[in-house]
Scaffold this motif. Structure first.
Motif, PDB file in Angstrom:
ATOM      1  N   VAL A 179       0.821  -1.214   0.000  1.00  0.00           N
ATOM      2  CA  VAL A 179       0.000   0.000   0.000  1.00  0.00           C
ATOM      3  C   VAL A 179       0.852   1.259   0.000  1.00  0.00           C
ATOM      4  N   ARG A 180       1.759   1.361   0.982  1.00  0.00           N
ATOM      5  CA  ARG A 180       2.570   2.578   1.124  1.00  0.00           C
ATOM      6  C   ARG A 180       3.756   2.298   2.038  1.00  0.00           C
ATOM      7  N   PRO A 181       4.792   3.127   1.981  1.00  0.00           N
ATOM      8  CA  PRO A 181       5.867   3.021   2.967  1.00  0.00           C
ATOM      9  C   PRO A 181       5.325   3.327   4.360  1.00  0.00           C
ATOM     10  N   ILE A 182       5.831   2.616   5.354  1.00  0.00           N
ATOM     11  CA  ILE A 182       5.394   2.818   6.737  1.00  0.00           C
ATOM     12  C   ILE A 182       6.494   3.595   7.468  1.00  0.00           C
ATOM     13  N   ASN A 183       6.215   4.857   7.767  1.00  0.00           N
ATOM     14  CA  ASN A 183       7.162   5.680   8.519  1.00  0.00           C
ATOM     15  C   ASN A 183       6.749   5.826   9.978  1.00  0.00           C
ATOM     16  N   LYS A 184       5.452   5.962  10.213  1.00  0.00           N
ATOM     17  CA  LYS A 184       4.912   6.123  11.563  1.00  0.00           C
ATOM     18  C   LYS A 184       3.717   5.187  11.732  1.00  0.00           C
ATOM     19  N   PRO A 185       3.296   4.937  12.967  1.00  0.00           N
ATOM     20  CA  PRO A 185       2.180   4.023  13.187  1.00  0.00           C
ATOM     21  C   PRO A 185       0.929   4.383  12.384  1.00  0.00           C
ATOM     22  N   GLU A 186       0.655   5.675  12.236  1.00  0.00           N
ATOM     23  CA  GLU A 186      -0.571   6.059  11.515  1.00  0.00           C
ATOM     24  C   GLU A 186      -0.556   5.636  10.052  1.00  0.00           C
ATOM     25  N   ASP A 187       0.621   5.348   9.500  1.00  0.00           N
ATOM     26  CA  ASP A 187       0.706   4.869   8.113  1.00  0.00           C
ATOM     27  C   ASP A 187       0.138   3.465   7.955  1.00  0.00           C
ATOM     28  N   LEU A 188      -0.057   2.782   9.073  1.00  0.00           N
ATOM     29  CA  LEU A 188      -0.621   1.433   9.035  1.00  0.00           C
ATOM     30  C   LEU A 188      -2.146   1.430   9.010  1.00  0.00           C
ATOM     31  N   GLU A 189      -2.746   2.586   9.127  1.00  0.00           N
ATOM     32  CA  GLU A 189      -4.204   2.694   9.200  1.00  0.00           C
ATOM     33  C   GLU A 189      -4.874   1.929   8.060  1.00  0.00           C
ATOM     34  N   GLY A 190      -5.683   0.930   8.442  1.00  0.00           N
ATOM     35  CA  GLY A 190      -6.476   0.184   7.468  1.00  0.00           C
ATOM     36  C   GLY A 190      -5.740  -0.903   6.712  1.00  0.00           C
ATOM     37  N   LYS A 241      -2.823  -7.325  19.284  1.00  0.00           N
ATOM     38  CA  LYS A 241      -3.139  -6.120  20.060  1.00  0.00           C
ATOM     39  C   LYS A 241      -2.247  -4.953  19.656  1.00  0.00           C
ATOM     40  N   MET A 242      -0.960  -5.241  19.427  1.00  0.00           N
ATOM     41  CA  MET A 242      -0.011  -4.193  19.092  1.00  0.00           C
ATOM     42  C   MET A 242      -0.383  -3.526  17.779  1.00  0.00           C
ATOM     43  N   PHE A 243      -0.661  -4.320  16.755  1.00  0.00           N
ATOM     44  CA  PHE A 243      -0.957  -3.728  15.458  1.00  0.00           C
ATOM     45  C   PHE A 243      -2.345  -3.088  15.406  1.00  0.00           C
ATOM     46  N   LYS A 244      -3.259  -3.553  16.236  1.00  0.00           N
ATOM     47  CA  LYS A 244      -4.533  -2.840  16.360  1.00  0.00           C
ATOM     48  C   LYS A 244      -4.304  -1.460  16.953  1.00  0.00           C
ATOM     49  N   TYR A 262      -1.675   0.277  16.659  1.00  0.00           N
ATOM     50  CA  TYR A 262      -1.019   1.095  15.648  1.00  0.00           C
ATOM     51  C   TYR A 262      -1.968   1.522  14.527  1.00  0.00           C
ATOM     52  N   GLY A 263      -3.162   0.890  14.467  1.00  0.00           N
ATOM     53  CA  GLY A 263      -4.145   1.271  13.463  1.00  0.00           C
ATOM     54  C   GLY A 263      -4.295   0.306  12.313  1.00  0.00           C
ATOM     55  N   ALA A 264      -3.501  -0.776  12.299  1.00  0.00           N
ATOM     56  CA  ALA A 264      -3.595  -1.759  11.225  1.00  0.00           C
ATOM     57  C   ALA A 264      -4.786  -2.681  11.452  1.00  0.00           C
ATOM     58  N   ASN A 265      -5.056  -3.514  10.464  1.00  0.00           N
ATOM     59  CA  ASN A 265      -6.067  -4.554  10.565  1.00  0.00           C
ATOM     60  C   ASN A 265      -5.338  -5.892  10.606  1.00  0.00           C
ATOM     61  N   PRO A 266      -4.887  -6.349  11.800  1.00  0.00           N
ATOM     62  CA  PRO A 266      -4.071  -7.563  11.882  1.00  0.00           C
ATOM     63  C   PRO A 266      -4.871  -8.826  11.602  1.00  0.00           C
ATOM     64  N   LEU A 298      -0.647 -12.921   0.106  1.00  0.00           N
ATOM     65  CA  LEU A 298      -0.087 -11.666  -0.404  1.00  0.00           C
ATOM     66  C   LEU A 298      -0.278 -11.558  -1.909  1.00  0.00           C
ATOM     67  N   LYS A 299      -0.022 -12.629  -2.597  1.00  0.00           N
ATOM     68  CA  LYS A 299      -0.106 -12.628  -4.060  1.00  0.00           C
ATOM     69  C   LYS A 299      -1.520 -12.363  -4.550  1.00  0.00           C
ATOM     70  N   THR A 300      -2.497 -12.916  -3.846  1.00  0.00           N
ATOM     71  CA  THR A 300      -3.892 -12.773  -4.266  1.00  0.00           C
ATOM     72  C   THR A 300      -4.568 -11.541  -3.686  1.00  0.00           C
ATOM     73  N   GLY A 301      -3.875 -10.812  -2.808  1.00  0.00           N
ATOM     74  CA  GLY A 301      -4.440  -9.595  -2.229  1.00  0.00           C
ATOM     75  C   GLY A 301      -5.371  -9.821  -1.058  1.00  0.00           C
ATOM     76  N   VAL A 302      -5.398 -11.050  -0.527  1.00  0.00           N
ATOM     77  CA  VAL A 302      -6.206 -11.317   0.663  1.00  0.00           C
ATOM     78  C   VAL A 302      -5.703 -10.456   1.825  1.00  0.00           C
ATOM     79  N   ILE A 303      -4.378 -10.271   1.880  1.00  0.00           N
ATOM     80  CA  ILE A 303      -3.762  -9.368   2.849  1.00  0.00           C
ATOM     81  C   ILE A 303      -2.873  -8.397   2.090  1.00  0.00           C
ATOM     82  N   ASP A 304      -2.589  -7.264   2.718  1.00  0.00           N
ATOM     83  CA  ASP A 304      -1.736  -6.239   2.099  1.00  0.00           C
ATOM     84  C   ASP A 304      -0.268  -6.396   2.455  1.00  0.00           C
ATOM     85  N   GLY A 305      -0.004  -6.962   3.629  1.00  0.00           N
ATOM     86  CA  GLY A 305       1.377  -7.011   4.077  1.00  0.00           C
ATOM     87  C   GLY A 305       1.582  -8.004   5.195  1.00  0.00           C
ATOM     88  N   GLN A 306       2.804  -8.028   5.691  1.00  0.00           N
ATOM     89  CA  GLN A 306       3.170  -8.942   6.764  1.00  0.00           C
ATOM     90  C   GLN A 306       4.382  -8.366   7.487  1.00  0.00           C
TER      91      GLN A 306
END
Length: 326
Positions: free
Chosen positions: A152-163, A176-179, A181-185, A197-205
């Motif tokens: 999605v984007r480079p992650i510089n700060k926790p808010e970059d993980l939003e969504g 709990k940690m990634f929640k 930070y704003g991510a959807n773990p 990752l390949k099929t887009g079920v998740i954005d990252g790891q």
């Protein structure tokens, strides 16, 4: 009476024959690491050292790439004696709450720190926690310092993980940690991550470089953000009952090999960290994250761990007290 004597003689013969049968004893070591991963190299080095010590008493055979099951399945098989060793990491926080301390962001500073924690706390803290649940730790090894990849984007700060839909291991504190930070773990077995990752079920790891590179995540990820948010030990783990039922000389050889392999693991991990980052830069856009921003965003996780885990505050303080001072 003659028949009784014959049966007693056969029983005595069987008992004396038992040690000789150990020459055919195969000790199965299952792990989830791909070929070339730190897990793969560590397990094979242990097997080499152990087999030298064991001679014809037994043989350690390594099965990587989740051939014998994922981390959760391997934990079950250890208890059943179907597998003799595995190399769990984050999943240990689901075995006993004490292991959750390693899920606290940035709590482990470097490898000298984890060496000290292993030396000072294995026998009185982590080994009893493992044994209460039917396991035995032969040594602390390593998974490593974890960093984030995504599309999605480079992650510089926790808010970059939003969504961002981010795969995590099956440990409650990472979720709990990634929640926070704003991510959807999304907890998921490691063996399923590449396809997701390949099929887009998740954005990252998030994983250490050795796991990222050996699993070829760079082929399906655009961005690598160096966060170093968690250091996860690897534990060479066995079933307590299964291990104690092995001949004492076999137990001793395996314990020695596990401890001797520890330094090899740390040295190899440090080497791979440098080499693999340069390789990953060829395929992904790499950025250094603002670690201080992540540290500041992590306080609620420490607060919850301290308030919900019995002795959690003291455990955190003790681990932190063992950090090198220079």
């Amino acid at each position: 009476m003659k028949l009784r004597h014959v049966l007693l003689g056969l029983a005595a013969l069987a008992m004396t024959a038992t040690p000789a049968m150990s020459a055919d004893m195969v000790l199965r070591f299952g792990h989830v690491g791909k070929p070339g991963s730190l897990f793969d190299l560590s397990a094979k080095e242990f097997a080499r050292r152990a087999n030298e010590k064991l001679g014809d008493k037994a043989e350690v055979k390594v099965f990587g790439s989740s051939q014998l099951g994922n981390d959760t399945e391997l934990l079950q098989k250890l208890k059943l004696g179907q597998v003799h060793f595995s190399l769990p990491s984050s999943v240990m926080s689901s075995v006993a709450p004490e292991f959750g301390v390693f899920e606290m962001p940035y709590i482990i500073q470097n490898r000298d720190h984890i060496r000290a924690v292993s030396k000072e706390m294995l026998d009185d803290t982590f080994q009893p926690a493992a044994e209460r649940n039917g396991y035995k730790i032969l040594a602390f090894w390593e998974n490593g310092f974890r960093n984030i990849t995504n599309n999605v984007r480079p992650i510089n700060k926790p808010e970059d993980l939003e969504g961002i839909k981010l795969r995590t291991p099956k440990g409650e504190w990472r979720v709990k940690m990634f929640k926070a930070y704003g991510a959807n773990p999304t907890p998921m077995a490691f063996s399923d991550v590449f396809t997701a990752l390949k099929t887009g079920v998740i954005d990252g790891q998030e994983n250490p470089y050795a796991q990222i590179a050996s699993a070829k995540f760079q082929e399906v990820q655009k961005y690598l953000s160096i966060t170093g948010h968690v250091y996860t030990p690897g534990y060479i783990l066995t079933g307590k009952r299964t291990f104690e039922n092995l001949p004492e000389d076999v137990q001793a050889a395996l314990q020695e090999a596990a401890l001797e392999t520890q330094e090899y693991v740390y040295e190899t991990a440090a080497r791979l960290e440098n080499e693999l980052l340069e390789e990953l830069k060829k395929d992904m856009e790499v950025n250094e994250a603002d670690k201080q921003a992540f540290i500041e965003a992590s306080q609620p996780i420490y607060d919850e761990f301290g308030s919900t885990v019995e002795g959690g505050d003291e455990l955190v303080k003790r681990v932190m007290s063992l950090a090198p001072t220079n």
